[in-house]
Scaffold this motif. Structure first.
Motif, mmCIF file in Angstrom:
data_model
loop_
_atom_site.group_PDB
_atom_site.id
_atom_site.type_symbol
_atom_site.label_atom_id
_atom_site.label_comp_id
_atom_site.label_asym_id
_atom_site.label_seq_id
_atom_site.Cartn_x
_atom_site.Cartn_y
_atom_site.Cartn_z
ATOM 1 N N PRO A 1 0.826 -1.212 0.000
ATOM 2 C CA PRO A 1 0.000 0.000 0.000
ATOM 3 C C PRO A 1 0.855 1.254 0.000
ATOM 4 O O PRO A 1 2.055 1.206 0.324
ATOM 5 C CB PRO A 1 -0.798 -0.126 1.301
ATOM 6 C CG PRO A 1 0.043 -0.988 2.185
ATOM 7 C CD PRO A 1 0.732 -1.952 1.274
ATOM 8 N N TRP B 1 -5.943 1.293 -2.989
ATOM 9 C CA TRP B 1 -4.625 1.895 -2.740
ATOM 10 C C TRP B 1 -4.427 3.153 -3.586
ATOM 11 O O TRP B 1 -3.933 4.176 -3.105
ATOM 12 C CB TRP B 1 -3.527 0.887 -3.076
ATOM 13 C CG TRP B 1 -3.342 -0.198 -2.056
ATOM 14 C CD1 TRP B 1 -3.963 -0.304 -0.846
ATOM 15 C CD2 TRP B 1 -2.479 -1.337 -2.165
ATOM 16 N NE1 TRP B 1 -3.539 -1.439 -0.199
ATOM 17 C CE2 TRP B 1 -2.633 -2.083 -0.973
ATOM 18 C CE3 TRP B 1 -1.610 -1.792 -3.156
ATOM 19 C CZ2 TRP B 1 -1.922 -3.277 -0.761
ATOM 20 C CZ3 TRP B 1 -0.905 -2.961 -2.937
ATOM 21 C CH2 TRP B 1 -1.058 -3.703 -1.745
ATOM 22 N N THR C 1 -9.985 -2.190 2.875
ATOM 23 C CA THR C 1 -8.616 -1.759 2.592
ATOM 24 C C THR C 1 -8.499 -0.259 2.806
ATOM 25 O O THR C 1 -7.554 0.224 3.450
ATOM 26 C CB THR C 1 -8.236 -2.117 1.146
ATOM 27 O OG1 THR C 1 -8.220 -3.535 0.993
ATOM 28 C CG2 THR C 1 -6.862 -1.574 0.793
ATOM 29 N N SER C 2 -9.460 0.497 2.261
ATOM 30 C CA SER C 2 -9.453 1.951 2.422
ATOM 31 C C SER C 2 -9.521 2.336 3.891
ATOM 32 O O SER C 2 -8.749 3.197 4.365
ATOM 33 C CB SER C 2 -10.641 2.561 1.671
ATOM 34 O OG SER C 2 -10.626 2.210 0.306
ATOM 35 N N ARG D 1 -4.988 4.023 9.828
ATOM 36 C CA ARG D 1 -3.597 3.958 10.274
ATOM 37 C C ARG D 1 -2.903 5.302 10.099
ATOM 38 O O ARG D 1 -1.956 5.627 10.845
ATOM 39 C CB ARG D 1 -2.837 2.894 9.486
ATOM 40 C CG ARG D 1 -3.218 1.459 9.826
ATOM 41 C CD ARG D 1 -2.394 0.477 9.025
ATOM 42 N NE ARG D 1 -0.991 0.547 9.399
ATOM 43 C CZ ARG D 1 0.025 0.598 8.543
ATOM 44 N NH1 ARG D 1 -0.210 0.611 7.242
ATOM 45 N NH2 ARG D 1 1.275 0.639 8.971
ATOM 46 N N TYR E 1 -8.759 0.564 6.558
ATOM 47 C CA TYR E 1 -7.579 0.139 7.321
ATOM 48 C C TYR E 1 -6.418 1.103 7.108
ATOM 49 O O TYR E 1 -5.797 1.580 8.073
ATOM 50 C CB TYR E 1 -7.182 -1.274 6.904
ATOM 51 C CG TYR E 1 -5.921 -1.769 7.576
ATOM 52 C CD1 TYR E 1 -5.934 -2.177 8.911
ATOM 53 C CD2 TYR E 1 -4.718 -1.820 6.880
ATOM 54 C CE1 TYR E 1 -4.780 -2.615 9.533
ATOM 55 C CE2 TYR E 1 -3.559 -2.263 7.488
ATOM 56 C CZ TYR E 1 -3.586 -2.659 8.814
ATOM 57 O OH TYR E 1 -2.434 -3.097 9.422
ATOM 58 N N GLU E 2 -6.099 1.404 5.860
ATOM 59 C CA GLU E 2 -4.939 2.246 5.583
ATOM 60 C C GLU E 2 -5.173 3.695 6.003
ATOM 61 O O GLU E 2 -4.261 4.340 6.543
ATOM 62 C CB GLU E 2 -4.579 2.166 4.100
ATOM 63 C CG GLU E 2 -4.205 0.774 3.609
ATOM 64 C CD GLU E 2 -2.976 0.199 4.294
ATOM 65 O OE1 GLU E 2 -2.209 0.979 4.915
ATOM 66 O OE2 GLU E 2 -2.766 -1.026 4.217
ATOM 67 N N TYR F 1 -2.077 -8.799 2.401
ATOM 68 C CA TYR F 1 -2.973 -8.775 3.563
ATOM 69 C C TYR F 1 -3.164 -10.154 4.188
ATOM 70 O O TYR F 1 -3.381 -10.254 5.392
ATOM 71 C CB TYR F 1 -4.314 -8.158 3.168
ATOM 72 C CG TYR F 1 -4.212 -6.661 2.964
ATOM 73 C CD1 TYR F 1 -3.914 -5.813 4.024
ATOM 74 C CD2 TYR F 1 -4.388 -6.095 1.706
ATOM 75 C CE1 TYR F 1 -3.800 -4.440 3.842
ATOM 76 C CE2 TYR F 1 -4.280 -4.723 1.508
ATOM 77 C CZ TYR F 1 -3.981 -3.909 2.581
ATOM 78 O OH TYR F 1 -3.851 -2.555 2.397
ATOM 79 N N GLU G 1 2.537 4.677 1.242
ATOM 80 C CA GLU G 1 2.961 5.170 2.550
ATOM 81 C C GLU G 1 2.263 6.502 2.812
ATOM 82 O O GLU G 1 2.585 7.518 2.206
ATOM 83 C CB GLU G 1 4.480 5.331 2.581
ATOM 84 C CG GLU G 1 5.256 4.023 2.502
ATOM 85 C CD GLU G 1 5.141 3.192 3.772
ATOM 86 O OE1 GLU G 1 4.752 3.763 4.818
ATOM 87 O OE2 GLU G 1 5.409 1.985 3.715
#
Length: 532
Positions: free
Chosen positions: A48, A519, A71-72, A78, A74-75, A140, A50
């Motif tokens: 993914p 991503w 995915t969206s 974070r 989670y990233e 993942y 940074e």
């Protein structure tokens, strides 16, 4: 999902094109073709973007808790963003589903189904296999500690059961390896003898001809006099064993080339597998939904389940999403940005306050009609009596297409196999049947390969993705015009709305497509948020 139609029914699919390149020119030409199409040898991204920690103080609403949506979430979370995920279903995963005991599904206009497989048995009625080069998906599975096992995607011991050919092999279940050995052996013999007779003297040097003959001899299991008489790779009529009887055994007799040709069973052969269909692939241990559960362990607290999107509006300051919760309460949520992963087949029917150009682009793609059925068998007769462990049984009946034997639970008492995997008009026709009628249809369809088939069926679970409310199709099917005119529009934000999902990738129908689309979009969103 695993799409067989990549081009909306227009022209030659990328997959077919690559397979033809491999068949004509081997791996070098195949790799060149993949590079020319932008495929290279792997999915586009392995990790993914940074994002750092620059998202604090900014809110994002994610529509849909499928793989792209999670995915969206989670990233972005974070990176410090305040994320809320809206999910229409009572569970996360989108099409990443596994049916096991207690799983419920009611298709539009259909009967309610509740899976009643024995404990431990399941069917992946959504996506069910992962190529080794889908690095994004594998990123993942490793990160979330989702154990993998091999998915047997090709098996020379499996059967080709074609009825539409002619000759003595038509209507018979034939081992795929026998067809492969005999077709290639006979072709190699014919070509090798032509080389010896000087047919390629003008095209090749003497050294090239000798090397080519060496290749053909190895490829076709030819004798010193360039004859194909069979190979132990196609099996034995009497298997080798101890002592003098059976002793060395007796190799099986090849089928005449004309019989192989007229059977049309050679249609399942390719010298190099397609980009999407490797001979061995991966599957999560215990079902494909283990990937969804892996995401859910990290972002489940951000998801509002059983919540429907009623309306979307935006302006130059933010977005507003009106939703209806499980209790029917309607409220409007506000955020700085929105990422929408809802399939376009569903999104086009919703009240979306977007530009006219964007709305028209949403409606410019069709979705695949796809059906699957899992059949629980009371014995694993395909292993016990036919010695087939995993892989596909190929038919020329489009309503059945392939029967796939499980790649897990080997030598146990029972198993669940895939009884059909149909597309297009065939999927529409079979999906009109009741679940019980689908089971009966699939049970009869398997009789062409296994005489024990119908008597072993205990129960079933089927899904027609074009009739599932929050999907309305298996995957996006872009045609050339749509890719040219609408696809680029949807890849860019409309105001503060970003779309993501397998439909915004060239890996439609694969989880990697959804992940990598997410991503790409969160990287764009983050760059914009930082600039603001």
């Amino acid at each position: 999902m695993t799409p067989d139609i990549m081009n909306g029914g227009r022209g030659v699919s990328r997959r077919s094109f690559l397979e033809s390149l491999g068949g004509m020119g081997g791996s070098a030409l195949l790799l060149a073709g993949m590079t020319a199409l932008g495929f290279d040898i792997a999915s586009a991204n392995a990790a993914p973007p940074e994002l750092g920690e620059g998202g604090k103080g900014k809110k994002v609403i994610v529509l849909g808790a499928g793989v792209a949506g999670m995915t969206s979430a989670y990233e972005l979370s974070r990176a410090g963003y305040d994320v809320t995920v809206i999910e229409a279903r009572a569970f996360a995963g989108g099409r990443c589903q596994t049916a096991r005991k207690g799983f419920k599904l009611t298709e539009l206009g259909g009967e309610a189904q509740e899976c009643d497989f024995d404990d431990g048995l399941y069917i992946n009625h959504g996506p069910w296999r992962i190529p080794y080069h889908h690095h994004s998906t594998l990123h993942y599975t490793k990160l979330f500690n989702v154990p993998l096992e091999v998915f047997v995607n090709d098996n020379d011991a499996s059967y080709v059961a074609f009825n539409k050919g002619t000759g003595p092999l038509a209507g018979k279940a034939i081992r795929k390896g026998q067809i492969a050995a005999d077709a290639r052996g006979a072709a190699a013999e014919i070509l090798a003898k032509q080389v010896k007779q000087g047919a390629l003297d003008q095209q090749m040097t003497a050294e090239d001809r000798q090397l080519f003959l060496a290749y053909l001899t190895r490829e076709g299991y030819l004798s010193a006099d360039l004859a194909y008489t069979g190979t132990d790779g196609r099996g034995f009529e009497v298997n080798p064993g101890p002592g003098m009887v059976p002793g060395p055994g007796k190799e099986s007799t090849p089928y005449p080339l004309t019989d192989v040709l007229h059977s049309k069973a050679w249609g399942v052969l390719s010298s190099v597998t397609g980009y999407e269909q490797q001979r061995t692939m991966f599957q999560p241990v215990g079902g494909m939904d283990q990937i969804a559960k892996g995401f859910e362990r990290h972002v489940g607290k951000l998801i509002r389940y059983s919540t429907l999107v009623k309306k979307y509006r935006q302006n130059d300051k933010g977005v507003e999403v009106t939703v209806s919760g499980p209790d029917g309460k309607v409220e409007t949520l506000k955020a700085d940005y929105c990422i929408c992963t809802i399939p376009l087949s569903v999104l086009r029917q919703m009240d979306m306050g977007v530009s006219a150009k964007f709305k028209a682009a949403i409606g410019a793609v069709s979705y695949a009609l796809v059906g699957k059925i899992g059949l629980q068998m009371k014995t694993r007769f395909w292993e016990e009596k036919h010695f087939i462990y995993g892989g596909h049984v190929y038919t020329d009946d489009p309503d059945i297409n392939t029967i796939t034997l499980p790649s897990t639970g080997f030598q146990s008492q029972k198993g669940v196999l895939l009884g059909y995997y149909n597309f297009g008009a065939s999927a529409a026709k079979v999906s009109a049947l009741s679940p019980k009628a689908r089971q009966d249809f699939a049970a009869q369809g398997g009789m062409r390969a296994f005489p024990e088939y119908a008597d072993n069926v205990e129960t079933s679970f089927s899904a027609a993705w074009h009739r599932i409310e929050h999907n309305l199709g298996g995957w996006a099917q872009w045609d050339d015009e749509g890719r040219r005119d609408a696809y680029p529009i949807l890849c860019e934000p409309d105001g503060r709305l970003y779309l993501a999902g397998e439909h915004l990738s060239y890996l439609t129908g694969w989880q990697a497509g959804g992940i990598e689309s997410a991503w790409q979009q969160i990287a764009k969103l983050h760059k914009r948020a930082q600039a603001a």
